[in-house]
Design a protein around this motif. Structure first.
Motif, PDB file in Angstrom:
ATOM      1  N   SER A  23       0.839  -1.199   0.000  1.00 18.65           N
ATOM      2  CA  SER A  23       0.000   0.000   0.000  1.00 18.65           C
ATOM      3  C   SER A  23       0.874   1.249   0.000  1.00 18.65           C
ATOM      4  O   SER A  23       1.950   1.248   0.590  1.00 18.65           O
ATOM      5  CB  SER A  23      -0.904   0.005   1.243  1.00 18.65           C
ATOM      6  N   THR A  66       0.712   2.596   4.044  1.00 19.80           N
ATOM      7  CA  THR A  66       0.635   1.528   5.040  1.00 19.80           C
ATOM      8  C   THR A  66       0.828   2.064   6.460  1.00 19.80           C
ATOM      9  O   THR A  66       1.702   2.884   6.720  1.00 19.80           O
ATOM     10  CB  THR A  66       1.704   0.459   4.761  1.00 19.80           C
ATOM     11  N   LEU A  69      -4.128  -1.020   5.153  1.00 19.23           N
ATOM     12  CA  LEU A  69      -3.559  -1.018   3.806  1.00 19.23           C
ATOM     13  C   LEU A  69      -4.475  -0.332   2.795  1.00 19.23           C
ATOM     14  O   LEU A  69      -5.001  -0.960   1.871  1.00 19.23           O
ATOM     15  CB  LEU A  69      -3.290  -2.465   3.359  1.00 19.23           C
TER      16      LEU A  69
END
Length: 497
Positions: free
Chosen positions: A354, A357, A402
């Motif tokens: 991601s 994150t 995420l």
């Protein structure tokens, strides 16, 4: 950050040599912490040079953040000031190793993979299989406090770090513990360095107890379940049995999906001597069809003689059937690294999954995991945030948010969820720390913490003010004792040290 004058930089160069001082923007950018760049990068080649740099910084009122290969510089709060990046990678030797005594002394800048390669020649190793394994330095591993799946069997670094040498904030070389396991005198000051993020001292050397490598044979075991309750039930059954697996982790379906579709970006390297690995193999093998990414997984590893391996396979399979697993798999040399390596690299894979994150390290009693999993899911579903987790058997959970994109709306939802997660863990009598988060979220979280602390304090009688951050007073006293001028990584802890 305050830029040191040209004369100060010139004198710093005279301490360690101009060739080991860098001030150009490209080099400094490699050492940024939350986009904050140091004014200069210094790369000492000995503990004596480290001490000279620290004394120089104390005299000139400059701040220092020690680092290795910089895989974990994103952990912790933003530094309030950052003048000198102290690159410790030139201290990469093994000054002492006694295979017969199972002890080793290593300089802080040596990569763990290089150290374990030397230990493997005597069929020994350090059970610190941490994220970014192939490049992480031993000093950075200790300073970050990150553990590994092997804590289930071997414990954490706190259990086998037996001594250290470090430079305090006055530039003095200090020693704690020793080079032998039977060390019963003095205080275990070296264990305070674990998880300190370089805020107490500059680690120059570490002494460890080593362990025989599990070379007699090793296997993996994976059991799949449609829900977390089944995986938790099997974990309880294993914990109550006579089995002692090397690793024992629960993986959520979301992390299982990441495992099944991704390979860690960090180059892979052999962990144990004699591993069945091609010389040019630099990535983990793919996950096979024996791994169900739509379900919860319980993953274990075990080692021993052929008889021991057969017994583990039988008993784990039987326990899994009793816990109503939908499938089980026994993994050999060709398949075990596919799961074991990804479990080791879970944090790095979270960060790669991601653009925004957020990773928590949560510690609660294993008996609270079922309720915690459910409540964490409720929080993330309300905020429409993808999430994933890996839960160690001892109670530690790495929980990641995420989101698929990075924007103001995402930041707002993340900020609200972070606050709710902290409250949830506190209500469960646990502890949570925010390991990784984007800079904007760290700023919001820090501001919220200060606001909450102020509001809570104002509601208490003046003569009974509670300590709002557990251990904060002790942390500040330790910081003052180790680093009286606050030159090491100031502000890296949310408590302000």
């Amino acid at each position: 950050m305050t830029s040191p004058s040209t004369s100060i930089l010139s004198r710093l160069g005279s301490v360690v040599g101009a060739s080991r001082i860098s001030t150009d923007a490209v080099s400094r950018a490699n050492y940024a912490v939350d986009k904050i760049l140091p004014a200069v990068v210094a790369k000492p080649a000995s503990a004596e040079e480290v001490a000279q740099i620290v004394r120089f910084a104390a005299l000139e009122k400059l701040t220092i953040i020690p680092c290795g290969n910089r895989t974990k510089l994103r952990i912790g709060a933003q530094p309030s000031r950052y003048d000198i990046a102290l690159d410790m990678t030139a201290l990469d030797q093994i000054p002492h190793y006694d295979p017969g005594d199972l002890t080793v002394s290593a300089e802080a800048g040596i990569p763990l993979a290089k150290l374990n390669s030397a230990l493997n020649e005597h069929n020994q190793f350090l059970p610190l299989l941490v994220p970014w394994y192939s490049v992480s330095t031993i000093g950075g591993i200790i300073a970050s406090g990150i553990d590994s799946p092997l804590r289930q069997f071997y414990g954490t670094a706190r259990d086998f770090l037996i001594g250290a040498e470090f430079i305090d904030g006055t530039g003095h070389l200090c020693k704690s513990g020793g080079r032998v396991v039977k060390n019963v005198t003095g205080y275990d000051l070296h264990k305070l360095l674990i998880g300190s993020l370089g805020s107490l001292a500059v680690i120059t050397r570490l002494n460890f107890r080593t362990f025989p490598a599990p070379i007699a044979g090793s296997r993996g075991f994976v059991a799949s379940f449609p829900n977390a309750e089944g995986a938790l039930a099997l974990r309880r059954a294993i914990a109550s049995s006579s089995l002692t697996p090397l690793t024992l982790d629960i993986v959520s379906p979301e992390l299982a999906q990441i495992f099944a579709t991704r390979t860690p970006a960090t180059p892979e390297t052999a962990v144990f001597a004699g591993e069945n690995r091609a010389a040019d193999q630099t990535s983990l093998p793919p996950i096979g069809d024996w791994f169900n990414p739509r379900e919860w997984q319980l993953c274990a590893a075990f080692a021993g003689t052929a008889e021991v391996l057969d017994r583990y396979a039988r008993e784990l399979t039987l326990l899994a059937e009793k816990s109503r697993a939908t499938s089980t798999a026994i993994l050999g040399d060709a398949t075990r690294p596919a799961v074991w390596g990804r479990l080791r690299e879970s944090l790095s894979m979270f960060l790669e999954a991601s653009p925004t994150t957020v990773i928590f390290k949560i510690s609660v009693l294993p008996s609270h995991h079922a309720a915690l999993f459910t409540n964490l899911q409720h929080i993330t579903e309300r905020a429409t945030l993808p999430h994933a987790l890996v839960a160690r058997a001892g109670g530690t959970i790495y929980f990641a948010l995420l989101p698929a994109s990075a924007n103001e709306d995402t930041t707002a939802r993340l900020s609200q969820s972070i606050a709710q997660i902290f409250d949830l863990v506190f209500a469960a009598s646990g502890h949570a720390s925010l390991l990784f988060a984007p800079r904007a979220l760290k700023e919001r979280t820090s501001l919220r913490s200060k606001q909450v602390a102020t509001q809570a304090s104002s509601r208490l009688p003046a003569n009974s003010r509670a300590e709002l951050v557990p251990g904060a007073a002790q942390m500040h006293r330790l910081k003052s004792a180790f680093d009286p001028q606050n030159i090491f990584a100031p502000g890296r802890f949310t408590g302000g040290i």
